[in-house]
Design an enzyme around this catalytic site. Structure first.
Site: not given
Ligand SMILES: *Cc1c(COP(=O)(O)O)cnc(C)c1O
Length: 394
Positions: A128, A214, A243
């Site tokens: 994701f 990421d 986050k």
């Molecule tokens: C939440 C998340 C995203 C996306 O972040 P947003 O602030 O919702 O755009 C991307 N990569 C990972 C691993 C995430 O947990």
């Protein structure tokens, strides 16, 4: 609830009005233990005094000026983050998806500078990376992409935790980067084998590819290190995060070192809000608090403590497939769908999440005490046992 919102979420029938520490209170005065932190965002919990103070101070001075001018808090935060990660340069934005967009743009331009016309990026099954069109393309979940084509070219998917598949792809001339979560969050808290990231690092080195990690969910202390790649002493070319960085204020960062840090120049990327004084001053307070209150240590010890409680309390339940964690990032994987547990837990005054159908995901605040951890276990374990027991008696 109003009909005036786009139906992008099936919301639970609860509205919170205040919070303190790991606790939230709804508009009926009922209290809930927040074991999700707004999806790994509020690492310091709610209404943390240091965060409140930073917000008060900065908001009374300056919120926004734009990136046309110097921004003191942004410079300080960039230096703080490069110090913590060994990266050289930082681009600030407002969300995780935007941080990954920046990473993807760096990878593509890196390829073009090498004369590659259609640079390719390796991504993982179960990944994701966000909801914008590029990050959605990089995301694995087919349902999330349905109806949004045409998506982007240049993404190549391999199984997670399979270094050989990456090796085969990166041997190709047109592959310029590997984008990977050190632990897949939305995908079900999938923890790869020890040595996976290290192996990816050397594959990328051998093939002149950028390793882009990421850490949007795993970063900022969540797994008991500042960033999860540090558990393996791996230095990526690019780290994206968001986050937990602002504890609720929207801020993301794309960090880079080496060649990757030299790619973006004036005119090649930008943002109006990104890196504003308000969010940066708050993020600085967040990082300072994590350090000064030894929250990385707390995340490791309280995480292990809660893992032990779950293992003890769920022992002998065949329906429990796996209990795994890294710091305070938890998964309890069951042998059956368990979305029902979210509303069961809500009734019991506990906020949890279920992801990938069968997996209970917990992301409690990094300030979690042992007493509060025990409270999570005490509230959750009977619900899981009940679900498994009921299902067995049917
Ligand atoms: C939440 C998340 C995203 C996306 O972040 P947003 O602030 O919702 O755009 C991307 N990569 C990972 C691993 C995430 O947990």
């Amino acid at each position: 609830m109003t009909e005036s919102l786009m139906k992008t979420y099936n919301r639970l029938p609860v509205t919170f009005t205040t919070g303190e520490g790991v606790w939230l209170e709804d508009n009926d005065g009922k209290r809930y233990l927040d074991a999700l932190s707004g999806i790994a965002v509020c690492g310091l919990g709610h209404a943390h005094p240091r965060v409140v103070q930073a917000i008060r101070e900065q908001s009374s001075k300056l919120l926004h000026t734009s990136n046309l001018y110097g921004i003191e808090a942004q410079e300080k935060l960039a230096e703080r983050l490069t110090g913590l990660t060994g990266m050289e340069k930082v681009f600030f934005c407002n969300s995780g998806a935007e941080a990954n967009e920046c990473a993807i743009k760096i990878a593509r331009r890196y390829g073009h500078q090498k004369g590659i016309e259609k640079p390719g990026i390796v991504v993982m099954e179960g990944a994701f990376h966000g909801r914008t069109l590029a990050t959605l393309t990089a995301t694995a979940n087919a349902a999330a992409k349905q109806g949004f084509g045409p998506l982007l070219e240049g993404f190549y998917r391999v199984p997670f935790n399979d270094t050989q598949a990456v090796e085969e792809l990166t041997a190709r001339e047109d592959i310029v980067a590997v984008l990977v979560e050190p632990i897949q969050g939305e995908g079900g808290v999938n923890i790869p084998d020890a040595g996976y990231l290290k192996a990816l690092r050397s594959i990328c080195d051998d093939n002149d590819c950028l390793l882009m990690v990421d850490e949007i969910q795993t970063g900022n202390g969540r797994t008991g290190q500042w960033f999860a790649c540090q558990h393996e002493n791996v230095k990526p070319d690019v780290i994206s995060t968001a986050k937990g960085l602002g504890n609720g204020l929207p801020i993301g960062a794309c960090m880079a070192q080496g060649e990757a840090a030299k790619i973006l120049v004036p005119g090649s990327h930008g943002t109006t809000f990104g890196g504003n004084p308000f969010c940066c001053a708050t993020a600085l307070a967040v990082l300072d608090t994590i350090e000064q209150d030894s929250l990385l240590d707390n995340t490791l010890t309280t995480g292990q403590y809660l893992q032990d409680l779950f293992q003890e309390g769920l022992k002998g339940n065949d329906g429990v497939v796996d209990i795994r964690h890294a710091g305070l990032m938890f998964a309890i994987e069951l042998d059956r769908p368990c979305a029902q547990l979210v509303s069961d837990a809500l009734k019991a005054g506990l906020l949890i999440n279920v992801t990938a159908g069968n997996t209970i995901r917990l992301l409690p605040p990094l300030i979690l005490s042992k007493t509060e951890a025990a409270e999570i276990a005490q509230r959750l374990i009977p619900l899981i046992r009940n679900l498994l027991g009921t299902a067995l008696n049917e």
